[in-house]
Design an enzyme around this catalytic site. Structure first.
Site, short mmCIF file in Angstrom:
data_model
loop_
_atom_site.label_atom_id
_atom_site.label_comp_id
_atom_site.label_asym_id
_atom_site.label_seq_id
_atom_site.Cartn_x
_atom_site.Cartn_y
_atom_site.Cartn_z
N GLU A 19 0.91 -1.34 0.17
CA GLU A 19 -0.07 0.20 0.02
C GLU A 19 1.09 1.21 0.39
OE1 GLU A 19 -3.65 -0.19 2.07
OE2 GLU A 19 -3.67 2.13 2.92
N PHE A 20 0.30 1.55 -0.58
CA PHE A 20 1.67 3.02 -1.25
C PHE A 20 0.05 4.65 -0.79
CE2 PHE A 20 3.15 0.54 -3.70
CZ PHE A 20 4.81 1.00 -2.70
N TYR A 71 -12.04 -4.82 10.42
CA TYR A 71 -11.55 -4.16 11.48
C TYR A 71 -11.56 -5.50 12.79
CZ TYR A 71 -12.58 -0.40 9.35
OH TYR A 71 -12.75 1.26 8.05
N HIS A 83 -13.92 -1.97 14.54
CA HIS A 83 -13.85 -0.53 14.23
C HIS A 83 -14.97 -0.10 15.21
CE1 HIS A 83 -14.81 3.67 11.90
NE2 HIS A 83 -14.27 2.59 11.17
N GLN A 123 -7.39 -3.40 8.54
CA GLN A 123 -6.78 -3.07 9.73
C GLN A 123 -5.71 -3.82 9.84
OE1 GLN A 123 -5.95 0.86 9.55
NE2 GLN A 123 -7.11 1.09 10.60
N TYR A 182 1.65 -1.96 5.26
CA TYR A 182 1.17 -0.83 5.04
C TYR A 182 3.20 -0.51 4.75
CZ TYR A 182 -3.27 -1.46 6.46
OH TYR A 182 -4.82 -2.20 5.93
N GLU A 242 22.22 -6.86 -19.60
CA GLU A 242 22.90 -7.36 -20.98
C GLU A 242 23.98 -6.88 -21.78
OE1 GLU A 242 19.62 -8.54 -24.55
OE2 GLU A 242 19.99 -6.28 -23.53
N THR A 243 23.49 -5.68 -21.55
CA THR A 243 25.06 -4.17 -22.60
C THR A 243 25.88 -4.76 -22.04
OG1 THR A 243 22.79 -2.37 -22.87
CG2 THR A 243 24.14 -1.39 -22.80
N GLN A 256 21.96 -4.51 -28.68
CA GLN A 256 22.03 -5.85 -27.84
C GLN A 256 23.06 -7.03 -29.10
OE1 GLN A 256 17.49 -6.88 -27.91
NE2 GLN A 256 17.57 -7.80 -30.16
#
Lengths: 646, 646
Positions: free
Chosen positions: A65-66, A199, A203, A230, A323, A465-466, A487
């Protein structure tokens, strides 16, 4: 993962099978074939199906979560975080809804746009939170319509915190999350997957724990697909809650919300907001070390790991919701210690797939945007169809223009001062530009002691890869072949190869060698003479900013340069060198000289004029060596060119 | 041939290029890209364009004229001839119009249907002759509409021979070929390429040679694209005619009609019909040997070769048109001696491409019909779209039923008595059926001394490619794995490989090993146990006549089993193992046991009952080894199965 289940299905009706002779038709799968070859069944499933499939497979998962950031700069950083943490393989991310932050707007920091970015640009399955109190039905419908339009498929339906001191129910208004759930199902049928909050302690405003459970059941019966809880501090809190839910007939998935304690103040703030009690045994540990951030974080990680283990070991928990507080370290560490962080993410395709539903069939892109996938997604966002299987006609829709919005997401993440240190406070000649390119390739510090970790065409350090081509690239950049994309050729490596592999296991991947660079017109003249010798082997495309354009692409057809052969599937060719879209890329590639580099310097300054000169006079060249089973001849082409010049 | 021309085109309009700064736009090719990757530009060009391209390339070509046969059997033979002579690479074939033979009807011997077969089933560019005298405008329009509907693109517009003694012009009727040319251009615009006849000695009924030239000019100016001449005996006759044509402004291609003398009587008949004089020097040679067919044919070949050489050496002639009289030997020999017979026909795709315009994008087919391409074309003729690039959704249209018409074209070309000699006058056990399959594979005579040169599933002897697997195939057929289709694995052979190569040169071709066979339920039970060991490596599909159906194809997706990588192109994957269309193929494959084999025997006879038993009880199995770079494991799968049974 190759999904090889044994189907036993009845025959399709046949002109020759007489009457009733054909056997039972208990599970005809004839029509169940996907319309496109799917590398990753995941891409076509909705979130609740993914959840069910993972649970059935006994596959533990996690989600993150952001919250939306306050500033544009913070948004840019959050998007990088999505990319980093996305690599660990979350089942989904979710973005909270901040009523105070104009959450449904087009601002780059709004909940809506952050969630859209996660889906569209970062390829993450995403849940957008939405609260309903103090909002009109029309507002809410508007938000939902917009979310749908932007390709969001999942909503976390919440009441939200009523504003004002005393909250009064509004008649016909949205007073509870259940009203929002019902509204979504009424107005949008089954389009969205709906999540609701649970909850574990009840709650805080509920009459009782039991009454709160009944409210939760109402939300589920109104159409919610799963529950995220929660935060809580003791595993037994969750396990009891889960059993109580099941006892009253709540059968959907219930995902525990995990909060790794990351600091004294953030904990205090959170418990205040959520009206939770921190258990005494935790307080006892934390109070004495409250000024030692590292110690608190270590403790928080320990605590979270032990709680998660207990939850997973119970057999009742299949996924864990974190969270994160927008932070990376603690959550990542917990996940790694639990062994559910994906250490070796298998790439479904060589490029990052968008999770936007409109793009789910997309499986071929021009190689030019390999280092700028978000720019490609942005510039093609208005397309109705995405190339699938072949590039062909689908490239006819125009590429969108480069606009400010785009530049916000794609502007270099480094501030001006750092860029100047990397790319030169003062340029004295074209050679000093060659030097910058060379330092980027080698990873060596430049003459002022700074490492060049990004370039206008590459936000990130060199791809693994490079690195395979490093030595050769260094040599040619020193001499003014300013490479921006390349590549190596690959002749049938396993699809699980850690560097060049992609797609399901059991397959083989292939590449044609590719080299793209800016170089002077003098070198181009010699190069063209050399290329005559390689006419049947090397395809080339050479163009300058004015659009003077030389190619030997037959009928301007695309050249497949990356492809994979997999068990039981058609061939996937995810990158092509397309001579037509190269002309759109050319505009972007040349513009980056000016927008990102020249503009670091004063107008009329010698440094700026050098960049401007290169922009105006150099050519952008791409070369493909078609003989992928042989040794890459492109280095020899460059070698021959310099020999001719001497 | 890879068509690598150097394009120099202007840039597409760019959002960043300021005002007038972009350079001249003299030859923008941005829109000239074909909608599909084209392996063979030929497939997309109309006949007059092909002619022009060959002429520009200095590439000499030939074409072949046939007449419609009188009987259905002769039609079957003519179609085989199309296939044989088509391999030599004619630019086109043409089919004459026989007013007496109901030429526009649906009869299998009509001009219309023979021409349609040449285009659609044999993949030949075809000109349909059409005469106009004694026909109403509506009749003619009807014929032309039908020709268009059937995919014919080229018409040879002729007057035809008026019926009745004295021919009178009809007012508003079609009295001359020029009327037909005008009518075609009026009613069908530029849809058809139109050819007209030229008479190097003047038309016998023309007032004069000069008047006839003027008539020819009228036909060209009315819209004809090129001219084919009546036969002639001396090269100077044609060269003079050509110069005379050019002198009066006829600039389109003029193709000399070559008639290799093949026998005394056919020559006499032809000169009588065409009212030509055989030159004395030819008569002098022929008369003394008139009863020696071989001698006359040898002379005819010599004469034709020397005349053609003179024509080609003149530099005025780019193509030669042969009156074959439906015979193969003389014309083929002339062409081989001239060096314009294509000894090594490059296959554009592994299977024979149809020349029907509707099918020009078709580039992927299920492997099942590999030995029965005409059946596949027939059964898919109603499709509106053909799979192109991917099999995907395009397989949803139903496969047409097997009907009589289809059986006419596809019935075994051998008569019943011969089939009985090959496949057994009397079968005594399932093992005697195994023996037939084994003899077909080995090429050894059966116990009665006859070679088995075809099977119900294979009209032709074993393909060269299948020979690579001969030893293994023999071994398994002896034991009751009755193979009907197979291919070896190929890991990147050059596209020019004489056995497995296809497509333009400079490419690489690949295959997954494939094996398809009928076998008993006992063997299938053991096989299924063995296949568990190969679950990730081998895809299988097992079905019986009742439609009981076992597969591990993921999501019933098609498995690409033949593909090619070419310079400057997307990947081509022309054959797939498609689990959905396998069920349509299954019906056909099982039906062939009964229709082609069981019905050779009396009802209730033991032989018939053995075939019926196999039809009712055996399974049809296909196996794909996905690990194409490793040694083919399918033989080991079969070996393991027999081990398990013992």
């Amino acid at each position: 993962m190759v999904n090889e289940t044994q189907h036993s299905c009845s025959a399709s009706s046949s002109s020759r099978s007489d009457g009733g002779s054909s056997s039972g038709s208990e599970s005809s799968k004839d029509n169940s074939r996907c319309s496109t070859p799917v590398l990753d069944a995941d891409r076509h499933e909705r979130l609740r199906e993914k959840m069910r499939r993972r649970q059935e497979a006994g596959d533990k998962w996690f989600s993150l979560e952001f919250f939306p950031p306050r500033t544009a700069n913070a948004a840019v950083n959050l998007i990088s975080r999505f990319d980093h943490m996305g690599a660990g393989g979350p089942l989904f991310v979710d973005v909270t809804w901040h009523p105070a932050g104009d959450p449904g707007s087009d601002k780059e920091t709004s909940s809506m746009i952050i969630a859209y970015t996660a889906v569209n640009y970062c390829g993450l399955e995403t849940i957008l939170h939405m609260t309903c109190c103090n909002q009109t039905k029309d507002d809410i419908t508007g938000h939902l319509q917009k979310a749908k339009r932007l390709g969001l498929k999942n909503i976390m339906a919440l009441r939200g915190d009523p504003s004002g001191e005393e909250w009064e129910e509004e008649v016909h208004g949205f007073n509870y999350a259940v009203d929002l759930v019902k509204h979504i199902r009424n107005e949008f049928d089954d389009y969205f997957d709906i999540c609701v909050a649970g909850y574990p302690k009840g709650h805080p405003e509920a009459e009782s724990y039991e009454a709160d459970l009944r409210h939760l059941k109402e939300k589920v019966y109104a159409g919610a697909d799963f529950i995220i809880t929660q935060l809580f501090f003791r595993p037994e809190t969750f396990l009891k809650f889960m059993k109580d839910c099941q006892a009253i007939g709540i059968t959907c998935p219930i995902i525990p919300g995990i909060f790794p304690i990351q600091g004294y103040h953030s904990l205090r703030q959170l418990v205040k907001l959520s009206k939770l009690e921190v258990p005494q045994e935790i307080k006892d540990v934390i109070e004495p070390i409250k000024d030692n951030d590292a110690a608190i974080r270590n403790y928080g990680v320990e605590l979270a790991v032990s709680m998660c283990r207990e939850l997973l070991d119970s057999g009742m928990v299949h996924g864990l919701h974190f969270y994160t507080l927008n932070r990376e370290v603690a959550t990542t560490e917990v996940l790694k210690r639990l062994g559910i962080w994906n250490e070796d993410p298998r790439r479904p395709l060589p490029w990052a797939v968008s999770a936007h539903p409109k793009r789910r069939v997309e499986d071929v892109r021009p190689i030019f945007w390999a280092s700028r996938p978000k720019s490609y997604i942005y510039r093609t966002q208005e397309w109705d169809d995405f190339p699938n299987g072949r590039w062909g006609n689908s490239s006819s829709p125009a590429f969108g223009e480069l606009k400010d919005y785009y530049l916000f997401y794609l502007k270099s993440k480094s501030p001006r001062e750092e860029l100047l240190k990397m790319w030169g406070e003062e340029l004295t000649s074209e050679e000093s530009v060659f030097e910058v390119f060379t330092c980027y390739i080698t990873g060596e510090p430049n003459k002022n002691g700074y490492k060049v970790t990004c370039m206008p065409w590459n936000d990130d350090p060199l791809a693994t890869e490079t690195n395979l081509l490093k030595e050769q690239l260094e040599k040619v950049n020193r001499r003014g072949i300013l490479t921006i994309n390349s590549q190596p050729n690959i002749n049938g490596k396993p699809s699980t190869d850690p560097i060049v592999g992609w797609g399901p296991s059991g397959g083989y991947v292939f590449q044609k060698a590719y080299l793209e660079f800016f170089t002077s017109s003098e070198i181009v003249r010699a190069l063209l003479k050399v290329l005559k010798k390689y006419e049947l082997r090397v395809n080339y495309h050479i163009v300058n900013v004015k659009g003077e354009n030389i190619t030997n692409a037959p009928d301007l057809q695309p050249n497949a340069v990356t492809w994979g052969i997999f068990p039981g599937r058609e061939i996937i060719q995810p990158t092509v060198v397309d001579p037509v879209s190269f002309l759109s890329w050319k505009d972007e590639a040349f513009a980056l000289w000016i927008e990102q580099w020249a503009k670091l310097y004063e107008e009329e300054s010698p440094s700026r004029m050098i960049i401007q000169y290169i922009h105006d006079n150099y050519y952008l060249v791409n070369l493909v060596d078609n003989d992928f089973p042989l040794e890459n001849c492109l280095w020899q082409v460059v070698e021959d060119t310099f020999e001719l010049l001497n």
